[in-house]
Scaffold this motif. Structure first.
Motif, PDB file in Angstrom:
ATOM      1  N   THR A 107      -6.122  -2.371  -0.817  1.00 25.65           N
ATOM      2  CA  THR A 107      -6.188  -2.468   0.641  1.00 25.65           C
ATOM      3  C   THR A 107      -4.804  -2.281   1.259  1.00 25.65           C
ATOM      4  N   ILE A 108      -3.816  -2.909   0.685  1.00 23.58           N
ATOM      5  CA  ILE A 108      -2.447  -2.787   1.191  1.00 23.58           C
ATOM      6  C   ILE A 108      -1.956  -1.354   1.054  1.00 23.58           C
ATOM      7  N   THR A 109      -2.235  -0.723  -0.086  1.00 16.14           N
ATOM      8  CA  THR A 109      -1.810   0.661  -0.314  1.00 16.14           C
ATOM      9  C   THR A 109      -2.482   1.600   0.688  1.00 16.14           C
ATOM     10  N   THR A 110      -3.767   1.428   0.906  1.00 12.84           N
ATOM     11  CA  THR A 110      -4.495   2.265   1.858  1.00 12.84           C
ATOM     12  C   THR A 110      -3.958   2.075   3.274  1.00 12.84           C
ATOM     13  N   SER A 111      -3.724   0.838   3.655  1.00 15.01           N
ATOM     14  CA  SER A 111      -3.202   0.536   4.980  1.00 15.01           C
ATOM     15  C   SER A 111      -1.807   1.124   5.166  1.00 15.01           C
ATOM     16  N   LEU A 112      -0.977   0.999   4.163  1.00 16.53           N
ATOM     17  CA  LEU A 112       0.371   1.538   4.218  1.00 16.53           C
ATOM     18  C   LEU A 112       0.343   3.062   4.313  1.00 16.53           C
ATOM     19  N   GLN A 113      -0.526   3.700   3.551  1.00 12.64           N
ATOM     20  CA  GLN A 113      -0.648   5.161   3.593  1.00 12.64           C
ATOM     21  C   GLN A 113      -1.131   5.629   4.964  1.00 12.64           C
ATOM     22  N   THR A 114      -2.077   4.915   5.550  1.00 11.99           N
ATOM     23  CA  THR A 114      -2.568   5.252   6.886  1.00 11.99           C
ATOM     24  C   THR A 114      -1.445   5.141   7.917  1.00 11.99           C
ATOM     25  N   THR A 115      -0.650   4.101   7.797  1.00 12.07           N
ATOM     26  CA  THR A 115       0.470   3.914   8.715  1.00 12.07           C
ATOM     27  C   THR A 115       1.499   5.023   8.558  1.00 12.07           C
TER      28      THR A 115
END
Length: 73
Positions: free
Chosen positions: A10-18
């Motif tokens: 979840t953190i990786t996906t959120s960071l990539q989206t940002t």
């Protein structure tokens, strides 16, 4: 440890989206600056042409002054 491992996706996906959003924002800003640069260059060219026109008009008026001075009143 399980909580950290579980949240990693979840953190990786959120960071990539940002990061993707930031990249798109920077690209849009760069394109806007290119358009602004073109508009400013057009303005500089227009002002240069206006200056040349004013100088030509001033020379034309100046060159007619002797003729006007010679006209009988």
């Amino acid at each position: 440890m399980y909580v950290i491992w579980n949240a990693q996706g979840t953190i990786t996906t959120s960071l990539q989206t940002t990061i993707d959003l930031l990249s798109q924002t920077l690209e849009t800003t760069a394109q806007g600056l290119v358009v602004t640069q073109g508009a400013l260059q057009s303005s500089v060219d227009l002002i240069g042409n206006l200056q040349a026109t004013v100088e030509t008009t001033a020379k034309a008026i100046s060159s007619t002054n002797p003729l006007i001075d010679e006209l009988p009143v």
